[in-house]
Design an enzyme around this catalytic site. Structure first.
Site, PDB file in Angstrom:
ATOM      1  N   LYS A  53      -1.349  58.877  47.452  1.00 25.88           N
ATOM      2  CA  LYS A  53      -1.801  58.956  46.062  1.00 25.88           C
ATOM      3  C   LYS A  53      -3.312  59.211  46.018  1.00 25.88           C
ATOM      4  O   LYS A  53      -3.797  60.011  45.218  1.00 25.88           O
ATOM      5  CB  LYS A  53      -1.430  57.665  45.315  1.00 25.88           C
ATOM      6  N   GLN A  97       1.089  48.849  43.004  1.00 28.36           N
ATOM      7  CA  GLN A  97       2.126  49.351  43.909  1.00 28.36           C
ATOM      8  C   GLN A  97       3.237  48.314  44.094  1.00 28.36           C
ATOM      9  O   GLN A  97       2.984  47.130  44.302  1.00 28.36           O
ATOM     10  CB  GLN A  97       1.483  49.712  45.266  1.00 28.36           C
ATOM     11  N   ASP A 120       2.363  54.515  35.555  1.00 29.40           N
ATOM     12  CA  ASP A 120       3.700  54.408  36.157  1.00 29.40           C
ATOM     13  C   ASP A 120       4.786  54.548  35.099  1.00 29.40           C
ATOM     14  O   ASP A 120       5.954  54.747  35.440  1.00 29.40           O
ATOM     15  CB  ASP A 120       3.865  53.034  36.825  1.00 29.40           C
TER      16      ASP A 120
END
Ligand code: GUN
Length: 291
Positions: A53, A97, A120
């Protein structure tokens, strides 16, 4: 191999390149898109994903800040970190995460992220908008990436049978909503650990999205000839012939490519698309906050 390989790496890079104009527009207004990634603990796979990422942010010119928290940290300390990032106006996107260490309530953390910074797309508000039939907001990255692959590869699933294997909050559930939405119009089945006769259901599916996280769980003889197979799994299996000691396999047996019409490879299929959609969400979140 007879199936057409859906090259997520190539499509993902195209999407990243297409974001450049919007990035330049933001820069010209004095706004620099900035993503904060919080990682808790030492899970090696999560560290690889977070590194990927960060590399994508570098390619797109997006500033990234990584916050490493130790495995034993309390839920409250993670919430404090999220709250600090929520009130930092220089941060436009926040990602924590997953998976988090045992005992941490992931939904609680997700819902603490300010909805307009929720790159997200897991916040109740963003998922709720999706359920209402509005897919213009921040969408969960993996399902959104799958939709892009289908769209750009011109795979029409209107009226067809789509089987999603796995009902996770990150992939399976939002995937089902996107596939069933008006204009996409798939007939969606969600299979899970209690599903009976999975192999038979799978043999009727024109589209299979496998997202269970179990190596080669879906057998090639479950695949209907010509079906589209989207393999979301990235599983490490021990392989002493490899320098790393492991190799990556999907949730679907690799010889399914002899039977499917289209298939995503592992690696290089859904993974890079998830990252491209994260970049897209970060640009969108920045646009939303600078209106
Ligand atoms: N872990 C696996 N996939 C994801 C994802 O898309 N977002 C986050 N935050 N964690 C993940």
């Amino acid at each position: 191999m007879s199936a057409v390989v859906l090259d997520g790496k190539k499509i993902g890079r195209l999407i990243e390149e297409e974001l450049q104009n919007r990035f330049i527009d933001l820069q010209s207004k004095g706004v620099s898109p900035h993503l904060a990634v919080v990682i808790v603990g030492d899970d090696p796979a999560s560290h690889v994903y977070v590194r990927n990422k960060e590399l994508a942010c570098e390619r797109c010119g997006i500033k990234s800040t990584r916050i490493d928290l130790s495995e034993g940290i309390s839920e409250q300390e993670i919430l404090d970190t999220v709250n600090r990032l929520n009130s930092d106006d220089s941060v436009h996107g926040i990602l924590v995460q997953s998976p988090l260490p045992k005992g941490i309530n992931e939904s609680l953390i997700t819902d603490a992220i300010s909805p307009e910074k929720d790159v997200d797309g897991f916040h109740k508000m963003n998922l709720g908008r999706l359920v209402q039939g509005d897919s213009s907001g921040l969408l969960p990255c993996t399902p959104a990436g799958v939709m892009k692959i289908l769209d750009l590869s011109k795979i029409d699933i209107s009226g067809k049978n789509a089987l999603i294997i796995g009902r996770s909050r990150i992939v399976g559930m939002p995937m089902s909503i996107l596939l069933a939405q008006r204009g996409i119009d798939a007939t969606v089945t969600i299979a899970h650990s209690r599903t009976q006769n999975l192999s038979e259901i799978c043999r009727r599916a024109d589209l299979v999205v496998a997202a269970i996280g179990r190596p080669e769980f879906v057998k090639s003889d479950w695949i209907k000839p010509g079906a589209t197979v989207i393999d979301v799994g990235i599983n490490r299996v021990i392989d002493s012939s490899k320098k790393s000691g492991y190799r990556l396999v999907g949730d679907v047996e690799s010889n399914a490519s002899d039977i499917a019409g289209h298939i995503t490879p592992v690696p290089g299929g859904v993974g890079p698309m998830t990252i491209a959609m994260l970049m897209s969400n970060t640009i969108l979140a920045t646009e939303i906050q600078s209106r």
